[in-house]
Write a protein that holds these residues in place. Structure first.
Motif, PDB file in Angstrom:
ATOM      1  N   THR A  54      55.607 105.790  16.324  1.00  0.00           N
ATOM      2  CA  THR A  54      55.708 104.371  16.644  1.00  0.00           C
ATOM      3  C   THR A  54      57.156 104.049  16.939  1.00  0.00           C
ATOM      4  O   THR A  54      58.046 104.420  16.175  1.00  0.00           O
ATOM      5  CB  THR A  54      55.196 103.507  15.480  1.00  0.00           C
ATOM      6  OG1 THR A  54      53.794 103.765  15.298  1.00  0.00           O
ATOM      7  CG2 THR A  54      55.394 102.031  15.740  1.00  0.00           C
ATOM      8  N   HIS A  55      57.367 103.360  18.052  1.00  0.00           N
ATOM      9  CA  HIS A  55      58.694 102.872  18.431  1.00  0.00           C
ATOM     10  C   HIS A  55      58.687 101.365  18.232  1.00  0.00           C
ATOM     11  O   HIS A  55      57.800 100.681  18.744  1.00  0.00           O
ATOM     12  CB  HIS A  55      58.980 103.140  19.914  1.00  0.00           C
ATOM     13  CG  HIS A  55      58.866 104.564  20.303  1.00  0.00           C
ATOM     14  ND1 HIS A  55      59.964 105.353  20.519  1.00  0.00           N
ATOM     15  CD2 HIS A  55      57.793 105.351  20.529  1.00  0.00           C
ATOM     16  CE1 HIS A  55      59.564 106.575  20.862  1.00  0.00           C
ATOM     17  NE2 HIS A  55      58.248 106.583  20.865  1.00  0.00           N
ATOM     18  N   LEU A  56      59.659 100.851  17.495  1.00  0.00           N
ATOM     19  CA  LEU A  56      59.829  99.412  17.331  1.00  0.00           C
ATOM     20  C   LEU A  56      61.161  99.030  17.970  1.00  0.00           C
ATOM     21  O   LEU A  56      62.179  99.669  17.703  1.00  0.00           O
ATOM     22  CB  LEU A  56      59.827  99.022  15.857  1.00  0.00           C
ATOM     23  CG  LEU A  56      58.539  99.319  15.089  1.00  0.00           C
ATOM     24  CD1 LEU A  56      58.712  98.979  13.617  1.00  0.00           C
ATOM     25  CD2 LEU A  56      57.364  98.563  15.685  1.00  0.00           C
ATOM     26  N   GLU A 113      66.312 100.540  18.290  1.00  0.00           N
ATOM     27  CA  GLU A 113      64.983 101.132  18.364  1.00  0.00           C
ATOM     28  C   GLU A 113      64.793 101.966  17.107  1.00  0.00           C
ATOM     29  O   GLU A 113      65.636 102.798  16.767  1.00  0.00           O
ATOM     30  CB  GLU A 113      64.830 101.998  19.608  1.00  0.00           C
ATOM     31  CG  GLU A 113      63.414 102.480  19.793  1.00  0.00           C
ATOM     32  CD  GLU A 113      63.162 103.079  21.172  1.00  0.00           C
ATOM     33  OE1 GLU A 113      61.993 103.396  21.441  1.00  0.00           O
ATOM     34  OE2 GLU A 113      64.113 103.252  21.943  1.00  0.00           O
ATOM     35  N   ILE A 130      53.686  98.407   9.393  1.00  0.00           N
ATOM     36  CA  ILE A 130      54.437  98.178  10.632  1.00  0.00           C
ATOM     37  C   ILE A 130      54.390  96.702  11.010  1.00  0.00           C
ATOM     38  O   ILE A 130      55.409  96.113  11.391  1.00  0.00           O
ATOM     39  CB  ILE A 130      53.890  99.078  11.755  1.00  0.00           C
ATOM     40  CG1 ILE A 130      54.200 100.539  11.429  1.00  0.00           C
ATOM     41  CG2 ILE A 130      54.472  98.678  13.105  1.00  0.00           C
ATOM     42  CD1 ILE A 130      53.433 101.547  12.266  1.00  0.00           C
ATOM     43  N   GLU A 131      53.235  96.088  10.891  1.00  0.00           N
ATOM     44  CA  GLU A 131      53.125  94.664  11.222  1.00  0.00           C
ATOM     45  C   GLU A 131      53.935  93.802  10.254  1.00  0.00           C
ATOM     46  O   GLU A 131      54.493  92.774  10.644  1.00  0.00           O
ATOM     47  CB  GLU A 131      51.665  94.228  11.288  1.00  0.00           C
ATOM     48  CG  GLU A 131      50.923  94.831  12.476  1.00  0.00           C
ATOM     49  CD  GLU A 131      51.635  94.597  13.810  1.00  0.00           C
ATOM     50  OE1 GLU A 131      51.951  93.430  14.129  1.00  0.00           O
ATOM     51  OE2 GLU A 131      51.884  95.582  14.536  1.00  0.00           O
ATOM     52  N   ARG A 134      57.498  93.935  11.582  1.00  0.00           N
ATOM     53  CA  ARG A 134      57.650  93.092  12.772  1.00  0.00           C
ATOM     54  C   ARG A 134      57.701  91.613  12.385  1.00  0.00           C
ATOM     55  O   ARG A 134      58.552  90.859  12.873  1.00  0.00           O
ATOM     56  CB  ARG A 134      56.511  93.347  13.751  1.00  0.00           C
ATOM     57  CG  ARG A 134      56.524  94.761  14.318  1.00  0.00           C
ATOM     58  CD  ARG A 134      55.317  95.038  15.195  1.00  0.00           C
ATOM     59  NE  ARG A 134      55.458  94.310  16.451  1.00  0.00           N
ATOM     60  CZ  ARG A 134      54.424  93.958  17.214  1.00  0.00           C
ATOM     61  NH1 ARG A 134      53.187  94.226  16.851  1.00  0.00           N
ATOM     62  NH2 ARG A 134      54.637  93.312  18.346  1.00  0.00           N
ATOM     63  N   VAL A 146      58.959  91.537  18.244  1.00  0.00           N
ATOM     64  CA  VAL A 146      59.473  92.902  18.105  1.00  0.00           C
ATOM     65  C   VAL A 146      58.467  93.765  18.858  1.00  0.00           C
ATOM     66  O   VAL A 146      57.277  93.779  18.526  1.00  0.00           O
ATOM     67  CB  VAL A 146      59.557  93.345  16.627  1.00  0.00           C
ATOM     68  CG1 VAL A 146      59.867  94.833  16.510  1.00  0.00           C
ATOM     69  CG2 VAL A 146      60.583  92.510  15.872  1.00  0.00           C
ATOM     70  N   ARG A 148      56.364  96.936  20.119  1.00  0.00           N
ATOM     71  CA  ARG A 148      55.801  98.101  19.425  1.00  0.00           C
ATOM     72  C   ARG A 148      55.097  98.992  20.437  1.00  0.00           C
ATOM     73  O   ARG A 148      54.325  98.512  21.259  1.00  0.00           O
ATOM     74  CB  ARG A 148      54.799  97.647  18.367  1.00  0.00           C
ATOM     75  CG  ARG A 148      54.081  98.793  17.686  1.00  0.00           C
ATOM     76  CD  ARG A 148      53.081  98.305  16.661  1.00  0.00           C
ATOM     77  NE  ARG A 148      52.348  99.432  16.083  1.00  0.00           N
ATOM     78  CZ  ARG A 148      51.495  99.335  15.089  1.00  0.00           C
ATOM     79  NH1 ARG A 148      51.251  98.160  14.538  1.00  0.00           N
ATOM     80  NH2 ARG A 148      50.871 100.401  14.626  1.00  0.00           N
TER      81      ARG A 148
END
Length: 157
Positions: A54-56, A113, A130-131, A134, A146, A148
């Motif tokens: 996963t890229h944020l 990133e 992850i959420e 964000r 953000v 994703r």
């Protein structure tokens, strides 16, 4: 000049674009269908397990005109919010990014990133974490979003 050379170049570019598009179109479907990752050479397959990467992407310019998010503030955010949710490890890169904001203006900014890598079997569990990351960033730093990106991967350690 031979007219077939430009035609061959154009044909090669069209084919390359079509192949790239087909590969890009199958990546999300592969992830959604539970296909762990693109094919790997047989000699490597035994060493690698199915993962999700996963890229944020975190912007630093505040849409409300407030001061930009500083490096120190971002590092504190990673320490306080991201690391507790992904203590096994992560990667942070400072990058330059741009996007069109909700008013249609192209914004260019210093960004970060964050790369998260976790076993495919944990994807559903990690999604909530992850959420939370964000949501915390958008609330803390008055951001519109953000970004994703999730993609299938194979990894070995």
């Amino acid at each position: 000049m031979n007219a077939t050379k430009p035609r061959l170049r154009i044909a090669a570019l069209v084919l390359a674009a079509a192949l790239a598009g087909a590969a890009a179109a199958t990546a999300p479907a592969a992830l959604a269908d539970g296909d762990p990752a693109p094919p790997v050479a047989p000699s490597q397959a035994a060493d690698l397990a199915p993962y999700v990467q996963t890229h944020l992407m975190f912007g630093t310019v505040r849409p409300d005109g407030g001061p930009d998010v500083t490096d120190r503030q971002f590092r504190a955010f990673v320490d306080e919010v991201v690391t507790p949710r992904f203590p096994a490890g992560l990667t942070v890169d400072e990058v330059r990014g741009q996007y069109r904001d909700r008013h249609g203006t192209i914004e260019r900014e210093r960004s970060y990133e964050v790369y998260l890598l976790y076993p495919l079997t944990e994807a559903q569990e990690q999604d909530a974490r992850i959420e939370e990351i964000r949501d915390a960033y958008t609330a803390r730093f008055a951001q519109e979003s953000v970004a994703r990106v999730d993609e299938p991967a194979r990894a070995g350690f």
